[in-house]
Design a protein around this motif. Structure first.
Motif, PDB file in Angstrom:
ATOM      1  N   LYS A  49       3.564  -5.741   1.282  1.00 39.73           N
ATOM      2  CA  LYS A  49       3.473  -5.538  -0.253  1.00 39.73           C
ATOM      3  C   LYS A  49       2.336  -5.609  -0.875  1.00 39.73           C
ATOM      4  CE  LYS A  49       8.278  -7.221  -0.868  1.00 39.73           C
ATOM      5  NZ  LYS A  49       9.087  -8.603  -1.182  1.00 39.73           N
ATOM      6  N   LYS A  50       1.337  -6.415  -0.364  1.00 41.70           N
ATOM      7  CA  LYS A  50      -0.015  -6.459  -1.243  1.00 41.70           C
ATOM      8  C   LYS A  50      -0.859  -5.362  -0.389  1.00 41.70           C
ATOM      9  CE  LYS A  50      -4.092  -8.994  -2.324  1.00 41.70           C
ATOM     10  NZ  LYS A  50      -4.809 -10.476  -2.103  1.00 41.70           N
ATOM     11  N   ASN A  51      -1.224  -5.478   0.764  1.00 42.86           N
ATOM     12  CA  ASN A  51      -2.254  -4.660   1.474  1.00 42.86           C
ATOM     13  C   ASN A  51      -2.051  -3.501   1.842  1.00 42.86           C
ATOM     14  OD1 ASN A  51      -4.007  -6.930   1.266  1.00 42.86           O
ATOM     15  ND2 ASN A  51      -3.617  -7.573   3.255  1.00 42.86           N
ATOM     16  N   VAL A  52      -0.517  -3.039   1.872  1.00 46.34           N
ATOM     17  CA  VAL A  52      -0.062  -1.893   2.044  1.00 46.34           C
ATOM     18  C   VAL A  52       0.543  -1.003   0.883  1.00 46.34           C
ATOM     19  CG1 VAL A  52       1.537  -0.116   3.762  1.00 46.34           C
ATOM     20  CG2 VAL A  52       0.509  -2.173   4.621  1.00 46.34           C
ATOM     21  N   PHE A  53       1.085  -1.648   0.303  1.00 51.82           N
ATOM     22  CA  PHE A  53       1.928  -1.082  -1.127  1.00 51.82           C
ATOM     23  C   PHE A  53       1.175  -1.254  -2.218  1.00 51.82           C
ATOM     24  CE2 PHE A  53       5.925  -2.162   1.583  1.00 51.82           C
ATOM     25  CZ  PHE A  53       5.732  -1.296   2.538  1.00 51.82           C
ATOM     26  N   GLY A  54       0.162  -2.096  -2.297  1.00 51.60           N
ATOM     27  CA  GLY A  54      -0.614  -2.360  -3.418  1.00 51.60           C
ATOM     28  C   GLY A  54       0.304  -3.335  -4.463  1.00 51.60           C
ATOM     29  N   GLU A  55       1.258  -3.757  -4.203  1.00 53.77           N
ATOM     30  CA  GLU A  55       1.970  -4.650  -5.281  1.00 53.77           C
ATOM     31  C   GLU A  55       1.183  -5.782  -5.907  1.00 53.77           C
ATOM     32  OE1 GLU A  55       6.020  -5.432  -3.773  1.00 53.77           O
ATOM     33  OE2 GLU A  55       6.465  -3.515  -3.470  1.00 53.77           O
ATOM     34  N   MET A 100       0.882   1.460   9.550  1.00 53.52           N
ATOM     35  CA  MET A 100       0.657   1.168   8.218  1.00 53.52           C
ATOM     36  C   MET A 100      -0.979   0.723   7.914  1.00 53.52           C
ATOM     37  SD  MET A 100       4.079  -0.664   6.719  1.00 53.52           S
ATOM     38  CE  MET A 100       5.530   0.216   6.530  1.00 53.52           C
ATOM     39  N   GLN A 101      -1.549   1.523   7.509  1.00 51.39           N
ATOM     40  CA  GLN A 101      -2.905   1.229   7.171  1.00 51.39           C
ATOM     41  C   GLN A 101      -2.798   0.210   5.957  1.00 51.39           C
ATOM     42  OE1 GLN A 101      -6.112   4.441   7.126  1.00 51.39           O
ATOM     43  NE2 GLN A 101      -4.317   5.713   6.458  1.00 51.39           N
ATOM     44  N   GLN A 102      -3.986  -0.383   5.569  1.00 50.69           N
ATOM     45  CA  GLN A 102      -3.837  -1.427   4.590  1.00 50.69           C
ATOM     46  C   GLN A 102      -4.789  -1.231   3.371  1.00 50.69           C
ATOM     47  OE1 GLN A 102      -3.411  -5.622   6.063  1.00 50.69           O
ATOM     48  NE2 GLN A 102      -4.195  -4.867   7.982  1.00 50.69           N
ATOM     49  N   PRO A 103      -4.495  -0.242   2.542  1.00 53.48           N
ATOM     50  CA  PRO A 103      -5.503   0.443   1.626  1.00 53.48           C
ATOM     51  C   PRO A 103      -5.847  -0.324   0.749  1.00 53.48           C
ATOM     52  CG  PRO A 103      -3.069   1.319   1.304  1.00 53.48           C
ATOM     53  CD  PRO A 103      -3.090   0.803   2.524  1.00 53.48           C
ATOM     54  N   TRP A 104      -5.093  -1.533   0.303  1.00 48.69           N
ATOM     55  CA  TRP A 104      -5.546  -2.513  -0.788  1.00 48.69           C
ATOM     56  C   TRP A 104      -6.698  -3.006  -0.253  1.00 48.69           C
ATOM     57  CZ3 TRP A 104      -6.905  -7.315  -2.210  1.00 48.69           C
ATOM     58  CH2 TRP A 104      -6.879  -7.491  -3.550  1.00 48.69           C
ATOM     59  N   LEU A 105      -6.698  -3.569   0.990  1.00 45.06           N
ATOM     60  CA  LEU A 105      -7.519  -4.476   1.819  1.00 45.06           C
ATOM     61  C   LEU A 105      -8.801  -3.677   2.112  1.00 45.06           C
ATOM     62  CD1 LEU A 105      -8.433  -7.111   3.173  1.00 45.06           C
ATOM     63  CD2 LEU A 105      -7.192  -6.133   5.165  1.00 45.06           C
ATOM     64  N   MET A 106      -8.653  -2.310   2.398  1.00 45.56           N
ATOM     65  CA  MET A 106      -9.839  -1.401   2.553  1.00 45.56           C
ATOM     66  C   MET A 106     -10.600  -1.272   1.443  1.00 45.56           C
ATOM     67  SD  MET A 106      -8.022   1.574   4.811  1.00 45.56           S
ATOM     68  CE  MET A 106      -9.304   2.593   5.230  1.00 45.56           C
ATOM     69  N   GLY A 107      -9.941  -0.871   0.195  1.00 45.97           N
ATOM     70  CA  GLY A 107     -10.498  -0.689  -0.864  1.00 45.97           C
ATOM     71  C   GLY A 107     -11.517  -1.955  -1.473  1.00 45.97           C
ATOM     72  N   GLU A 108     -10.713  -3.128  -1.294  1.00 45.96           N
ATOM     73  CA  GLU A 108     -11.419  -4.438  -1.667  1.00 45.96           C
ATOM     74  C   GLU A 108     -12.608  -4.792  -0.831  1.00 45.96           C
ATOM     75  OE1 GLU A 108      -9.973  -9.100  -2.409  1.00 45.96           O
ATOM     76  OE2 GLU A 108      -9.467  -8.102  -0.258  1.00 45.96           O
ATOM     77  N   THR A 109     -12.410  -4.470   0.469  1.00 46.88           N
ATOM     78  CA  THR A 109     -13.571  -4.737   1.477  1.00 46.88           C
ATOM     79  C   THR A 109     -14.745  -3.795   1.004  1.00 46.88           C
ATOM     80  OG1 THR A 109     -12.045  -5.223   3.167  1.00 46.88           O
ATOM     81  CG2 THR A 109     -14.283  -4.648   3.883  1.00 46.88           C
TER      82      THR A 109
END
Length: 321
Positions: free
Chosen positions: A315-321, A268-277
């Protein structure tokens, strides 16, 4: 979240399409995210992260999608540059199309941060990427361990990959291969590259693999929604429980599939964290600071034994909830 820098991607020659764009001197307070496609959950979640990071830095936000079309990506970039945006975050359609956008932005003196996929060449502020090699290797290790637990002396496998013109696709493919080979299961008998990145596309690929290779025992699918299509094909072929499945990326549907064992592992990548970074690297640069040139974001290896433990963070960093 710890960040680790890594060596810059090796530059390869690539021709860049030239479009005349005059340098922009009056920049706005807008950050634009150039996404390959927003019908894919991963890119939508990256966009949410970019938006959060941009707004935290005092910037407005807009996402423009290319529908996986390089020319549309270039047009979106030209529109943003002509508008005089403060900065651009881009997830290229593939690594060879990124230089054209970077060249346009450099001519207009607009900074760019690359989020995932990578580029073959060009100037940019930062490159934010998942640790694709380690993530895919972790999935491969889990698949090999499952094969061993089933007493399989051989586990011929197939892969449904993202485009291998993407550097991240190359890394995922190589990472999984290396883990399977190290586990004693190095017989790769089928490979298909995605173009549409849909469940229907991967359903057909998986169906063809299963029909053409009766001895197939394992499958690695390098994206989340396509993994659902492959699992559907396995079920339709009455091979559930017979095929060990590893996947990359993550969507909420994976949680129950991991718990049931229908899915063995997901990187599982962490797309929310990637975008924020990515957005924070851009706003730091715009503030006159020097962000890290390159950042690796860890990939979470989710299995039936640890999914509950990983779920709050996912839930946050992978699913973007």
């Amino acid at each position: 979240m710890k960040r680790r820098t890594f060596i810059a991607l090796a530059a390869a020659a690539a021709a860049a399409t030239t479009i005349s764009v005059s340098p922009v001197f009056a920049q706005s307070k807008e950050i634009v995210y150039l996404a390959p496609a927003l019908d894919v959950p991963f890119w939508r979640t990256v966009a949410k992260g970019v938006e959060a990071g941009a707004k935290e830095g005092g910037y407005t936000f807009q996402a423009l999608e290319a529908q996986n079309n390089a020319q549309k990506q270039l047009t979106n970039a030209q529109d943003a540059i002509t508008r005089g945006v403060a900065g651009i975050v881009i997830s290229p359609t593939d690594s060879s199309t990124a230089p054209s956008v970077l060249k346009l932005a450099a001519a207009a003196k607009i900074p760019v941060v690359i989020c995932d996929i990578g580029t073959t060449e060009g100037d940019y502020v930062s490159f934010i990427a998942s640790d694709n090699t380690a993530g895919a290797k972790g999935v491969g290790e889990a698949v090999a361990a499952a094969a061993k637990a089933k007493g399989m002396k051989e586990a011929p496998y197939g892969m449904i990959t993202i485009s291998l013109a993407r550097i991240n696709g190359q890394k995922r493919t190589d990472g999984f291969r290396s883990a399977m080979e190290a586990g004693g299961y190095g017989k790769e008998i089928a490979l298909q590259q995605m173009q549409a990145y849909t469940a229907d596309e991967s359903f057909k690929f998986a169906q063809d693999m299963l029909t053409g290779n009766p001895n197939l025992k394992a499958m690695f699918i390098e994206a989340d929604t396509p993994a659902m299509g492959a699992l559907r094909a396995i079920k339709a072929s009455n091979r559930s429980g017979d095929i060990i499945v590893g996947a990359f990326d993550g969507i909420p549907e994976f949680v129950d599939l991991l718990k049931s064992g229908e899915l063995t592992a997901a990187g599982m990548q962490q797309p929310w964290l990637m975008g924020e970074t990515a957005a924070k690297s851009l706003t730091e640069h715009l503030a006159g600071k020097t962000p890290p040139k390159e950042v690796l974001v860890p990939v979470m290896i989710a299995t039936s034994t640890n999914i509950e433990e990983l779920l709050p963070e996912a839930k946050k960093n992978v699913f973007g909830e």
